[in-house]
Design a protein around this motif. Sequence first.
Motif, short mmCIF file in Angstrom:
data_model
loop_
_atom_site.label_atom_id
_atom_site.label_comp_id
_atom_site.label_asym_id
_atom_site.label_seq_id
_atom_site.Cartn_x
_atom_site.Cartn_y
_atom_site.Cartn_z
N LEU A 1 0.81 -1.22 -0.02
CA LEU A 1 -0.02 -0.03 0.06
C LEU A 1 0.96 1.31 0.06
CD1 LEU A 1 -2.69 -1.01 2.71
CD2 LEU A 1 -2.72 -1.37 0.18
N LEU A 2 1.93 1.31 -0.90
CA LEU A 2 2.69 2.27 -0.85
C LEU A 2 1.99 3.20 -1.81
CD1 LEU A 2 6.05 0.49 -1.45
CD2 LEU A 2 5.27 1.63 0.79
N SER A 3 2.28 4.81 -1.35
CA SER A 3 1.72 5.76 -2.46
C SER A 3 2.77 6.02 -3.45
CB SER A 3 1.60 6.92 -1.43
OG SER A 3 3.01 7.39 -1.22
N GLU A 4 2.00 6.67 -4.45
CA GLU A 4 2.79 7.36 -5.46
C GLU A 4 4.03 8.16 -5.20
OE1 GLU A 4 2.60 8.62 -9.95
OE2 GLU A 4 1.27 7.05 -9.16
N GLY A 5 5.14 7.94 -5.70
CA GLY A 5 6.29 8.94 -5.31
C GLY A 5 7.45 8.19 -5.08
N VAL A 6 8.44 8.96 -4.72
CA VAL A 6 9.68 8.71 -4.05
C VAL A 6 9.65 8.04 -2.91
CG1 VAL A 6 12.11 9.13 -3.80
CG2 VAL A 6 11.00 10.39 -5.56
N HIS A 7 10.19 6.92 -2.54
CA HIS A 7 10.47 6.05 -1.15
C HIS A 7 11.68 5.65 -1.05
CE1 HIS A 7 6.08 5.73 -0.84
NE2 HIS A 7 5.90 5.56 -2.28
N SER A 8 12.06 5.50 0.47
CA SER A 8 13.58 5.17 0.67
C SER A 8 13.11 4.17 1.91
CB SER A 8 14.22 6.49 1.25
OG SER A 8 13.65 6.84 2.27
N LEU A 9 14.18 3.17 1.82
CA LEU A 9 14.31 2.33 3.07
C LEU A 9 15.89 2.66 3.36
CD1 LEU A 9 13.10 0.04 4.59
CD2 LEU A 9 14.37 -1.42 2.89
N TRP A 10 15.72 2.58 4.85
CA TRP A 10 16.99 2.64 5.77
C TRP A 10 17.24 1.45 6.35
CZ3 TRP A 10 18.09 2.75 10.80
CH2 TRP A 10 19.51 3.01 11.15
N VAL A 11 18.28 0.71 6.42
CA VAL A 11 18.38 -0.65 7.31
C VAL A 11 19.81 -0.54 7.73
CG1 VAL A 11 18.73 -3.21 6.88
CG2 VAL A 11 17.11 -1.87 5.39
N GLN A 12 19.94 -1.08 9.12
CA GLN A 12 21.12 -1.16 9.90
C GLN A 12 21.21 -2.35 10.60
OE1 GLN A 12 22.39 1.99 12.38
NE2 GLN A 12 24.44 1.49 12.31
N ALA A 13 22.54 -3.05 10.76
CA ALA A 13 22.30 -4.43 11.33
C ALA A 13 22.35 -4.01 13.00
CB ALA A 13 23.67 -5.08 11.06
N GLN A 14 21.73 -4.76 13.74
CA GLN A 14 21.92 -4.72 15.30
C GLN A 14 22.50 -6.11 15.77
OE1 GLN A 14 20.72 -1.93 16.83
NE2 GLN A 14 20.60 -1.20 14.58
N GLY A 15 23.28 -5.80 17.06
CA GLY A 15 23.49 -7.03 17.89
C GLY A 15 24.88 -7.32 17.41
N GLY A 16 25.44 -8.16 18.31
CA GLY A 16 26.68 -8.59 18.13
C GLY A 16 27.88 -7.73 18.37
N GLU A 17 29.04 -8.10 17.99
CA GLU A 17 30.19 -7.27 18.31
C GLU A 17 30.64 -6.54 17.28
OE1 GLU A 17 31.76 -6.92 21.49
OE2 GLU A 17 30.02 -8.08 22.12
N ILE A 18 29.81 -5.79 16.45
CA ILE A 18 30.08 -5.05 15.11
C ILE A 18 29.65 -3.73 15.14
CG2 ILE A 18 30.39 -7.28 13.76
CD1 ILE A 18 27.48 -6.57 12.61
N GLU A 19 30.22 -3.02 14.46
CA GLU A 19 29.53 -1.68 14.24
C GLU A 19 29.23 -1.58 12.61
OE1 GLU A 19 31.29 2.74 14.00
OE2 GLU A 19 32.02 1.76 15.35
N ALA A 20 27.89 -1.75 12.64
CA ALA A 20 27.51 -2.02 11.12
C ALA A 20 27.06 -0.56 10.53
CB ALA A 20 26.33 -2.91 11.03
N LEU A 21 27.60 -0.36 9.40
CA LEU A 21 27.11 0.80 8.47
C LEU A 21 25.74 0.62 7.99
CD1 LEU A 21 30.55 1.54 6.71
CD2 LEU A 21 29.57 2.37 8.78
#
Length: 178
Positions: free
Chosen positions: A124-144
Amino acid sequence: AAQDVTILVHGMVVKSGEASQPVPLSDLSSETPVNITVIAQDQISSSTYMILFSRVLFPPPHPPPPVPAPPSLLTYISLGPPSFTTSTSAYFLFSTPGAQSHTCALDGVPPTPCPEPMSANYSLLSEGVHSLWVQAQGGEIEALSSDYIWTVDTVAPRVELRGSPYGFVNTSSFPVRV
C-alpha cells in the motif's frame, strides 16, 4: 709487601672490597665505552689493569600493535524493487555478516526492528519517491547502514496528439502534447 689498590669504575673511585655505584648506562651513548681500571701499587712497582666494554643498544621493543576497532560492516541490500515501478508493494532482502537482526526505517520514520531478521515487505505504498534505511543490530560489530531509493509511479503519462493527420502525411513533423 703492602699493596695500595685503587679501583676506578667509569672514573669513580671504589674502595677495595666494596661494590661500585651503579654506572648509569642510560646516560651513555652506544659509542661510549665503560672503563674499569684497577691500579695496584706497592712501594716498588705499579700495575694497571684496564677493562673497556661498550654496551650494545638493542632496538627498543616494538609497541604492541594497536587494538583494532570492531569491524565496520556494510549492510547489503540484495533485493528490492526496480528504481521505477508501478507496484505499490516492495520486498527487500538484506544481510550483514555477524548481525543478529536489523533495524528498518521506511520513508524517514523513526527506525524500528525490521519485520523479519533479514527481510522486509511493504505494501500500500503511495505514488512517489520512497526510501528504506537498514542497519544491522546485535553482535560485536559496528554496522554501517544502507539506503535504498525507488519511485512508485502508478499513473501512466497522458499523450494527446493534436492535429494528428489521418492516413498518409507529407510533413516532416507534427505537434505532440504530453
